[in-house]
Design a protein around this motif. Structure first.
Motif, short mmCIF file in Angstrom:
data_model
loop_
_atom_site.label_atom_id
_atom_site.label_comp_id
_atom_site.label_asym_id
_atom_site.label_seq_id
_atom_site.Cartn_x
_atom_site.Cartn_y
_atom_site.Cartn_z
N ASN A 52 0.81 -1.23 0.00
CA ASN A 52 0.00 0.00 0.00
C ASN A 52 0.84 1.26 0.00
O ASN A 52 0.48 2.24 -0.64
N GLU A 109 0.09 9.14 -5.81
CA GLU A 109 0.33 10.55 -5.52
C GLU A 109 1.21 11.20 -6.59
O GLU A 109 0.97 12.33 -7.01
N GLU A 166 0.27 3.88 -2.90
CA GLU A 166 -0.13 5.26 -2.59
C GLU A 166 0.88 6.27 -3.11
O GLU A 166 0.52 7.34 -3.61
#
Ligand SMILES: *Cc1c(COP(=O)(O)O)cnc(C)c1O
Ligand code: SF4
Length: 511
Positions: free
Chosen positions: A6, A14, A10
């Protein structure tokens, strides 16, 4: 495609998240990105990949520039993220490393910035100050007319001991008023410095920590009043023996010390004169120990155990080794700090021979890093090889070691000198003449707790009050308890964590 965790998912989201910003990279930034990309692809290492992601992450956060606009496609970074965790032995992901682990490490580093900046000035070690001390040594040798042979032996150090204000004034170059004031105090309180210990006093430094520990201060006279009787009288079940505990006793084997400390708890029995004790006294002490099978550890102390001649030490240790129920021994001594030349080959052999039979620990007292010089460090290194371990019992003293920088530096310097910090004593209330040295209990507690999570665990001493036995003073980090869960607090940053307790029903099942 392998699954990314994760943190990395992420991070990638981003980086490539659509943005309204029209910011474009400069050509220099483009070149840098291309170079970092090439390095990450070419090398079979994790660092270049982290470096690339870190650069892209900061471009994105600070300038809203995405990797795409620097010509790096999403799949390329995805590939590199997989490569990172394939290379890493513990399969750490680039996202986890960059967004979690590195900030935690940075946070930890921030906690020691002040310390690293201030310690050379605020609490220099005797190793750092050695060139200065070498000059002092040359000067003191000249003033006291000592040759190298005398300087390098305990005998010479004691023969030339500094025990009058006049001598001290000469050695340190004190003014007439300073000398006169010391002279007044020494009428009441005994002063003794080895020339070696005097060489550790820094010139022109007010409140020098070695000076404060060795030279009785006028405050001692102002403070003197009611003296609370020494512990010894009410805890001495036999000649020379003190006992609070079932398993440990001390033998106060001598009243002599290489120096007299201005904060000495044993000030009363050190008395006014050096004494040699009769063999009968030792024999009575040994008889008490022999007839009490509960005793397993014997601490030979004083005064200072290493003021005893090697032959007597050897005999005492051998007598203790011959008692079945005595399993371990300790020597209490400050001599490796005040006259490290006492640690001779012959002494080391005495300790080592007894240590081969049953463990010998050497328990010393070092209160400032200034006391660790190349000479004392060498003595401790050798003692640590000849014995089971060398432990330090420091005393918390106002202006001497009562700041975070001073105390951390003390513990680290001692540790580097093959000595383990063991106890830190809150300076006793028993002797009113030490009032000016005492530090409030709570301040000491904050200082000791500040070490947790910041310096090595085995360099952190236990904080102790002595009041007819040693009483631990640490703050509890258990701050709450609810539904089988404890609330714990990390002493280094105050962060709170829950900690599920063991299931007490399960624990009691077979009881
Ligand atoms: C300090 C001391 C001890 C040793 O205590 P530990 O906690 O084992 O280091 C034992 N007896 C007396 C009388 C002492 O003063
Ligand atoms: S060496 Fe220990 S016993 Fe001797 S004067 Fe110093 S504190 Fe007291």
């Amino acid at each position: 495609m392998e699954i990314l965790d994760n943190f990395t998912q992420e991070l990638l989201d981003e980086l490539y998240h659509p943005s309204n910003s029209l910011a474009q990279p400069t050509s220099q930034q483009r070149v840098q990105a291309a170079e970092l990309l090439a390095s990450a692809q070419y090398n079979n290492l994790t660092a270049p990949i982290v470096e690339l992601f870190s650069f892209l992450y900061s471009m994105r956060k600070k300038m809203q520039i995405s990797p795409g606009s620097m010509g790096i496609p999403f799949v390329e970074l995805q590939k590199l993220a997989v490569k990172h965790q394939d290379i890493d032995e513990h399969r750490v992901s680039v996202g986890g490393r960059l967004t979690q682990a590195l900030p935690i490490a940075q946070n930890a580093n921030d906690r020691v910035v002040q310390y690293l900046e201030n310690h050379p000035e605020e609490a220099p070690s005797g190793i750092e100050l050695w060139p200065e001390f070498e000059e002092n040594i040359a000067h003191i040798k000249q003033v006291l007319k000592m040759d190298d042979e005398e300087w390098n032996s305990l005998h010479g150090q004691l023969r030339h001991r500094i025990d009058s204000a006049e001598q001290l004034g000469k050695v340190l170059g004190l003014s007439r008023e300073q000398t006169a004031s010391i002279n007044e105090v020494t009428k009441k309180y005994r002063m003794r410095l080895t020339p070696y210990f005097a060489s550790l006093i820094r010139k022109d430094t007010l409140n020098d920590p070695i000076y404060l520990q060795a030279v009785p201060a006028p405050a001692m006279i102002e403070n003197s009043g009611e003296e609370i009787p020494p512990v010894a009288a009410d805890h001495s079940p036999a000649r020379l023996v003190d006992q609070f505990y079932p398993r440990v006793v001390t033998i106060k084997a001598t009243n002599m010390c290489g120096m007299y400390c201005t904060h000495c708890l044993r000030i009363s029995h050190i008395g006014k004169k050096d004494h040699s004790y009769a063999k009968d006294a030792y024999k009575e002490a040994l008889a008490y120990i022999r007839s009490h099978h509960q005793i397993r550890d014997v601490l030979i102390t004083g005064g200072d155990a290493l003021m005893l001649p090697d032959s007597l030490l050897e005999w005492l240790l051998a007598e203790l080794d011959a008692i079945d129920h005595v399993k371990t021994k300790r020597l209490g001594t400050r001599i490796p700090v005040t006259a490290p030349m006492r640690v001779t080959k012959q002494l080391l052999e005495v300790i080592s021979r007894s240590n081969d039979k049953k463990p010998v620990r050497v328990v010393t007292q070092i209160n400032t890093p200034q006391e660790i010089t190349p000479v004392s460090k060498n003595s401790f290194r050798q003692l640590s090889k000849a014995s089971f371990t060398v432990l330090n019992q420091a005393v918390l003293l106002k202006d001497i070691n009562d700041s975070q920088v001073k105390l951390w530096k003390l513990c680290e310097t001692v540790h580097e000198a093959y000595v383990r910090p063991y106890y830190l004593f809150n300076c006793s209330f028993r002797n009113p003449q030490f009032k000016h040295f005492r530090v409030p209990l709570e301040i000491g507690r904050d200082l000791v707790e500040s070490m947790y999570g910041n310096i090595c665990g085995d360099a952190i001493p236990r904080y102790i009050a002595t009041a007819g036995g040693k009483i631990p003073l640490h703050r509890s980090n258990v701050i709450g308890h609810e539904n089988g869960e404890y609330l714990l607090q990390k002493p280094w940053n105050g962060e709170q964590v829950t900690y599920p307790d063991a299931d007490s029903e399960l624990y009691n099942l077979n009881n």
